[in-house]
Every structure is written in C-alpha cells, then in structure tokens.
Motif scaffolding. Structure first.
Motif, PDB file in Angstrom:
ATOM      1  N   PHE A 177       0.834  -1.205   0.000  1.00 48.31           N
ATOM      2  CA  PHE A 177       0.000   0.000   0.000  1.00 48.31           C
ATOM      3  C   PHE A 177       0.868   1.256   0.000  1.00 48.31           C
ATOM      4  O   PHE A 177       0.590   2.215  -0.720  1.00 48.31           O
ATOM      5  CB  PHE A 177      -0.932  -0.015   1.220  1.00 48.31           C
ATOM      6  CG  PHE A 177      -1.871   1.139   1.267  1.00 48.31           C
ATOM      7  CD1 PHE A 177      -2.942   1.218   0.393  1.00 48.31           C
ATOM      8  CD2 PHE A 177      -1.683   2.164   2.184  1.00 48.31           C
ATOM      9  CE1 PHE A 177      -3.811   2.297   0.425  1.00 48.31           C
ATOM     10  CE2 PHE A 177      -2.542   3.239   2.236  1.00 48.31           C
ATOM     11  CZ  PHE A 177      -3.612   3.309   1.344  1.00 48.31           C
ATOM     12  N   ARG A 178       1.941   1.248   0.809  1.00 52.65           N
ATOM     13  CA  ARG A 178       2.835   2.412   0.848  1.00 52.65           C
ATOM     14  C   ARG A 178       3.493   2.633  -0.517  1.00 52.65           C
ATOM     15  O   ARG A 178       3.654   3.784  -0.938  1.00 52.65           O
ATOM     16  CB  ARG A 178       3.880   2.233   1.937  1.00 52.65           C
ATOM     17  CG  ARG A 178       3.244   2.299   3.337  1.00 52.65           C
ATOM     18  CD  ARG A 178       4.256   2.237   4.408  1.00 52.65           C
ATOM     19  NE  ARG A 178       4.912   3.547   4.450  1.00 52.65           N
ATOM     20  CZ  ARG A 178       6.006   3.784   5.139  1.00 52.65           C
ATOM     21  NH1 ARG A 178       6.582   2.838   5.823  1.00 52.65           N
ATOM     22  NH2 ARG A 178       6.531   4.990   5.138  1.00 52.65           N
ATOM     23  N   LEU A 197       2.148   1.838  -3.355  1.00 52.12           N
ATOM     24  CA  LEU A 197       1.049   2.281  -4.216  1.00 52.12           C
ATOM     25  C   LEU A 197       0.777   3.775  -4.060  1.00 52.12           C
ATOM     26  O   LEU A 197       0.548   4.480  -5.045  1.00 52.12           O
ATOM     27  CB  LEU A 197      -0.219   1.461  -3.912  1.00 52.12           C
ATOM     28  CG  LEU A 197      -1.432   1.747  -4.749  1.00 52.12           C
ATOM     29  CD1 LEU A 197      -1.177   1.328  -6.193  1.00 52.12           C
ATOM     30  CD2 LEU A 197      -2.649   1.031  -4.200  1.00 52.12           C
ATOM     31  N   ILE A 198       0.802   4.255  -2.826  1.00 51.45           N
ATOM     32  CA  ILE A 198       0.506   5.677  -2.619  1.00 51.45           C
ATOM     33  C   ILE A 198       1.757   6.552  -2.608  1.00 51.45           C
ATOM     34  O   ILE A 198       1.672   7.753  -2.423  1.00 51.45           O
ATOM     35  CB  ILE A 198      -0.313   5.894  -1.325  1.00 51.45           C
ATOM     36  CG1 ILE A 198       0.475   5.477  -0.086  1.00 51.45           C
ATOM     37  CG2 ILE A 198      -1.641   5.182  -1.402  1.00 51.45           C
ATOM     38  CD1 ILE A 198      -0.195   5.832   1.221  1.00 51.45           C
ATOM     39  N   THR A 214       4.517   6.422  -0.558  1.00 52.32           N
ATOM     40  CA  THR A 214       5.138   6.785   0.713  1.00 52.32           C
ATOM     41  C   THR A 214       6.119   5.730   1.192  1.00 52.32           C
ATOM     42  O   THR A 214       6.547   5.753   2.339  1.00 52.32           O
ATOM     43  CB  THR A 214       4.092   7.024   1.797  1.00 52.32           C
ATOM     44  OG1 THR A 214       3.352   5.825   1.991  1.00 52.32           O
ATOM     45  CG2 THR A 214       3.177   8.176   1.450  1.00 52.32           C
TER      46      THR A 214
END
Length: 98
Positions: free
Chosen positions: A85-86, A88-89, A91
């Motif tokens: 997820f990190r 993907l966004i 970060t």
C-alpha cells in the motif's frame, strides 16, 4: 506370542522431598492451569502422574505453538500488505542498493 504387562512397582519410587519439589514445579509451569494438564491430587506422586502431567502439557504447548505460528504468518501478511500500500501511494521508504 502373548503380551506381558508390567506390574506396578511397590513402595515409594519418588522420595517425599522429590515429590514436594515436583509438585511445586508442576504448579509453577506456564500453561499448567489449563484443565487438560492434570495436576495430581495430594498424596503419593507416581511416575504415571508425572507422565500424565507432561503429556497434557505437551498437548497444550503444541496448541499454543500452532496459534503463535498462525499469528506470525498473519503478521507477515499484514506487513506485506502495508508495504504494498505504501508503494502504491508513494510513501514507501527509498530502497538502498549496495
């Protein structure tokens, strides 16, 4: 061929001092409070009592270890999901290459 059964030994095999020490140790073992771990009643302590205690404890500890393994696998999956997820966004920490 017939199977012979061993007779119970007569007399005290475990000294009174050792019996007391064993009982104290049985009560101090983590997970010994589980109902599947038989702590023998007061009175003479036999080798069979010790074996039954250890077999019950083995069953409980096997179950605890399996749950711990399952929780560890779930934690690793969650960590992987967070990392994905990190990324993907945008970060995710920068990867260091040697």
């Amino acid at each position: 061929m017939t199977e012979q059964t061993q007779s119970e030994p007569t007399g005290t095999v475990i000294s009174a001092d050792d019996q007391r020490d064993i009982r104290v140790a049985m009560n101090a073992v983590p997970y010994a409070a589980d109902l599947r771990v038989p702590i023998p009643p007061r009175g003479d302590l036999s080798a069979r009592d010790v074996v039954a205690f250890l077999e019950g404890l083995r069953g409980v500890l096997t179950e605890v270890a399996e749950r711990a393994d399952d929780q560890h696998r779930r934690l690793l999956a969650m960590e992987s999901d967070v990392a994905a997820f990190r990324r993907l966004i945008g970060t995710a920490p920068a990867e260091v290459t040697p």
